[in-house]
Enzyme design. Structure first.
Site, PDB file in Angstrom:
ATOM      1  N   HIS A  86       4.845  -5.130 -27.895  1.00 24.28           N
ATOM      2  CA  HIS A  86       4.820  -4.077 -28.917  1.00 24.28           C
ATOM      3  C   HIS A  86       3.399  -3.600 -29.214  1.00 24.28           C
ATOM      4  CE1 HIS A  86       4.505  -7.290 -32.158  1.00 24.28           C
ATOM      5  NE2 HIS A  86       3.781  -6.359 -32.724  1.00 24.28           N
ATOM      6  N   ASP A 222       8.110 -10.783 -25.870  1.00 24.75           N
ATOM      7  CA  ASP A 222       7.190  -9.779 -26.414  1.00 24.75           C
ATOM      8  C   ASP A 222       5.761  -9.988 -25.892  1.00 24.75           C
ATOM      9  OD1 ASP A 222       5.995  -7.812 -27.903  1.00 24.75           O
ATOM     10  OD2 ASP A 222       6.887  -8.407 -29.811  1.00 24.75           O
ATOM     11  N   SER A 652      -0.352 -10.133 -34.303  1.00 28.62           N
ATOM     12  CA  SER A 652       0.448  -9.870 -33.114  1.00 28.62           C
ATOM     13  C   SER A 652      -0.416 -10.011 -31.878  1.00 28.62           C
ATOM     14  CB  SER A 652       1.006  -8.454 -33.154  1.00 28.62           C
ATOM     15  OG  SER A 652       2.198  -8.462 -33.858  1.00 28.62           O
TER      16      SER A 652
END
Ligand code: ARG
Ligand code: GLU
Length: 717
Positions: A86, A222, A652
């Protein structure tokens, strides 16, 4: 005895402020002093110098700021980096077209020459950090107003940032800690040629989509891979075919030994922003005013999007990414609010404030320095409440209308053209590009319905003095019906008509600028801006300036009141160390979550007929054939795991390393029940979610056939 008893009581009541088990985002430079013993007792086997050092390569030299808001880490001696899917999403999307749909099919460079450049994408390494509090506060005196103080601080900050990088190619940023009680300078080396190396298909990299977002059990792969390129002297350079893979000071070895509950974990990355020290008043406003308001406005917006997306495949693709970002914050706010209620966070904060008050009242000096704080917080927050509501309606209702946001982007073109009495041709040309991009993913019926609902909410809930005149006029002319008003708005604005708008921009002149300025969408935006600037924004600014001042004193006071406690500064997108352990949790009565998911769960979810659970056939085939290669563990492949590290947005892509500093996972999310950790951490519920590095390796090797990438990594088994 009495004293002892009081401090024991305080310790219990004050838990939220004391860093206890696994809470905290620590400054790498200071872990030696504050955390090292604790880290060791929890199983850490390296030294503090291994984590952060300016004398020798350390783990920090393998960590980067990836793009604008993520973290990444170097995993090979040839500059290979891993981050989240992402985080790479925008870049992968930009390389995608109907012929090469990398979002859908994934992308794997089978040789260096196939690695794809990404203009504008950079990574930054931290060269060093230093405490510059004394220098930043030079010339600051206690009798200055907050505005004067800030001016002095800005001046010093600018001087320091220039000085520390003079004669180098580095950049510097000074960041306040503890609301301005301390300042640190961060020196970065930024690399400008970062190429896409590999990305799984979205059905792996985004598996679970919004359905599983912020949730456990999770099965998202991810991750994505990039490579840093440098000039022949290993220095940053703009993209050039002559650039070569960067040789890092340090890369992270990868452990495939596996993880067990209780194992030490460290997340090393860039959390964006937290508010651990806000008072009960603000926690109350978040919990009971702002979050519910924002959640209900987004509920309505998401419903409208969902309705059209379900009945039209083109719209579903056009709105996939917009819907994901609207839903991401919406879901987080819900989790955060529930968590704050469950923790009784307002009452916990009130208890701290009560203790603070009695501590202050123990001496005249304290009274003089801190006595005004709590009453003033109370006053300011009650003054702020209507402003907060207005700001939320502005952001979440008024600007929910895409056409209005789009019109606002023309502000510069219009003003500069009218000011210079000459068309700004370059800018007009770039707005043609923006217009094409905007309309590629725009579906007017959605926006029209959003306009009707959101403008109704906006005008019904905010005082008349905040309604743009043009909007009120439109409403009256539309027989006081918002749905008629929406029809009239979209049929009269050029910002809803790409052909007309592009024609106008292609022959842009002063006349055209005047026409755009008179356009209903631009005019409504413009009037809104003026009304808000004159009232709400200005009052908000002066309140937040005073709040800054109060918080600086409040945190200083709390630190004096609890000298035995370790305080960590709020996240501000500077490098932090969070340490904890692998482990599941109990989300609710009788429910127990274990720490690890596996490929079996992906196969299970694929049977459920949920849109977000579509799995590539190839992955199902590998699963059915148990063709797992060296990545097999107990007849399956581990996919994601939970740990108790204190993380936030910006973490992230952060590495999760074990006691030996070996990479075991890539952080990408938190669990729903724990999203209030930006305000109050709960060791029972707060868990970060990471892709198990063995799943990434399995996908690279067995799914993508890109085993050559694994050869350049350092695998510890
Ligand atoms: N919740 C994660 C984070 O805040 C992942 C977001 C991307 N995934 C999604 N389904 N929208 O950013
Ligand atoms: N997904 C978040 C990000 O993009 C990290 C998860 C979190 O907020 O903890 O930064």
């Amino acid at each position: 005895m009495k004293r002892l008893f009081i401090s024991f009581l305080m310790a219990i009541v004050l838990l939220p402020y004391g860093a206890k088990a696994d809470e905290g985002m620590w400054l790498p430079m200071l872990i030696e002093k504050y955390n090292f013993a604790d880290m060791q007792s929890k199983g850490f086997r390296l030294t503090a110098e291994d984590v952060y050092s300016i004398n020798q390569p350390s783990i920090k030299d393998a960590i980067v700021i990836f793009g604008r808001g993520c973290t990444g880490e170097v995993i090979s001696p040839e500059g290979l980096i891993i981050t989240n899917h992402h985080c790479g999403y925008g870049v992968i999307q930009r390389h995608s077209s109907v012929e090469h749909d990398y979002l859908t099919n994934g992308f794997w460079a089978m040789s260096r020459s196939e690695e794809l450049p990404n203009p504008g994408l950079t990574v930054r390494f931290l060269v060093r950090m230093d405490d510059v509090t004394t220098q930043v506060l030079e010339g600051v005196s206690p009798d200055m107003t907050e505005v004067e103080r800030q001016a002095k601080v800005n001046e010093n900050t600018k001087r320091i940032s220039d000085e520390v990088v003079e004669g180098t190619h580095y950049t510097a940023r000074v960041a306040p800690m503890y609301n301005g009680n301390q300042y640190f300078v961060y020196i970065y080396e930024e690399f400008l040629d970062v190429r896409l190396v590999g990305a799984p298909p979205s059905s792996i990299g985004k598996f679970g989509g919004d359905t599983d977002n912020w949730m456990w059990p999770r099965h998202t792969g991810d991750f994505s891979l990039f490579r840093i390129y440098a000039d022949k002297d290993n220095k940053p350079a703009e993209y050039s075919p002559d650039n070569v893979p960067y040789t890092p000071k340090r890369h992270l070895p990868i452990s495939i030994k596996g993880i067990e509950p209780g194992d030490f974990t460290m997340v090393y990355g860039y959390p964006g922003s937290t508010q651990q020290y806000i008072t009960s008043h603000e926690v109350n406003q978040v919990t009971n005013i702002s979050n519910p308001l924002k959640i209900s406005l987004r509920d309505a917006r998401l419903d409208i999007m969902k309705g059209y997306m379900q009945s039209n495949d083109t719209v579903r693709i056009q709105y996939a990414s917009k819907q994901a970002s609207v839903a991401n914050a919406w879901k987080k706010w819900i989790g955060e609010r529930n968590g704050l209620i469950r923790l009784d966070a307002v009452a916990k904060k009130q208890a701290i404030e009560a203790d603070f008050e009695s501590w202050v009242n123990q001496s005249p000096e304290r009274k003089a320095e801190y006595g005004h704080l709590l009453p003033r917080f109370e006053e300011l927050y009650s003054k702020r409440e209507p402003l907060l509501v207005a700001t939320d309606y502005s952001r979440e209702a008024f600007f929910a209308v895409e056409a209005i946001r789009f019109a606002s982007q023309f502000n510069r073109l219009i003003s500069s053209t009218l000011k210079d009495v000459e068309p700004n041709a370059d800018l007009a040309q770039s707005m043609v590009e923006n217009t094409r991009r905007f309309f590629k993913d725009y579906y007017l019926p959605i926006d029209r319905e959003i306009f009707a609902e959101m403008m109704e909410a906006f005008t019904q809930n905010l005082h008349d003095s905040l309604h743009p005149a043009k909007l009120s006029e439109l409403f009256i002319q539309s027989n006081s019906s918002w749905s008629t008003a929406a029809n009239n708005f979209f049929s009269s604005s050029i910002f809803a008509d790409s052909t007309k708008l592009i024609a106008l921009l292609s022959n842009f002149d002063v006349e055209a600028a005047k026409n755009l300025k008179k356009d209903i969408a631009f005019e409504i935006y413009w009037q809104h801006d003026s009304l808000f600037n004159a009232s709400i924004n200005q009052q908000q600014r002066s309140i937040s300036q005073e709040l800054d001042l109060l918080y600086r004193a409040y945190i200083k006071g709390l630190m004096e009141m609890m000298p035995e406690r370790r305080f960590y500064p709020d996240a501000n997108f500077t490098l932090r160390v969070a340490y904890g352990h692998v482990g599941g949790y109990n989300p609710s009565d009788a429910v127990e979550y274990i720490h690890q998911t596996t490929l079996d769960g992906i196969a299970e979810k694929s049977e459920m007929g949920v849109y977000d659970y579509v799995v590539p056939q190839r992955l199902l085939d590998l699963h059915a054939a148990k063709d797992f290669g060296r990545w097999e563990v107990n007849g399956t492949v581990p996919v994601a795991f939970l740990a108790s590290n204190h993380t936030s947005g910006g973490n992230s892509g952060s590495p999760v390393v074990n006691a030996y500093g070996h990479l075991i996972g890539v952080n990408f999310d938190r669990v729903w029940e724990g999203t209030m950790s930006d305000i109050m951490f709960d060791p029972d519920m707060c868990r970060n979610i990471s892709v198990d590095i063995r799943y990434a390796l399995f996908i690279i090797d067995k799914f993508a056939g890109a085993g050559h990438l694994i050869e350049e990594m350092t695998i510890v088994d």
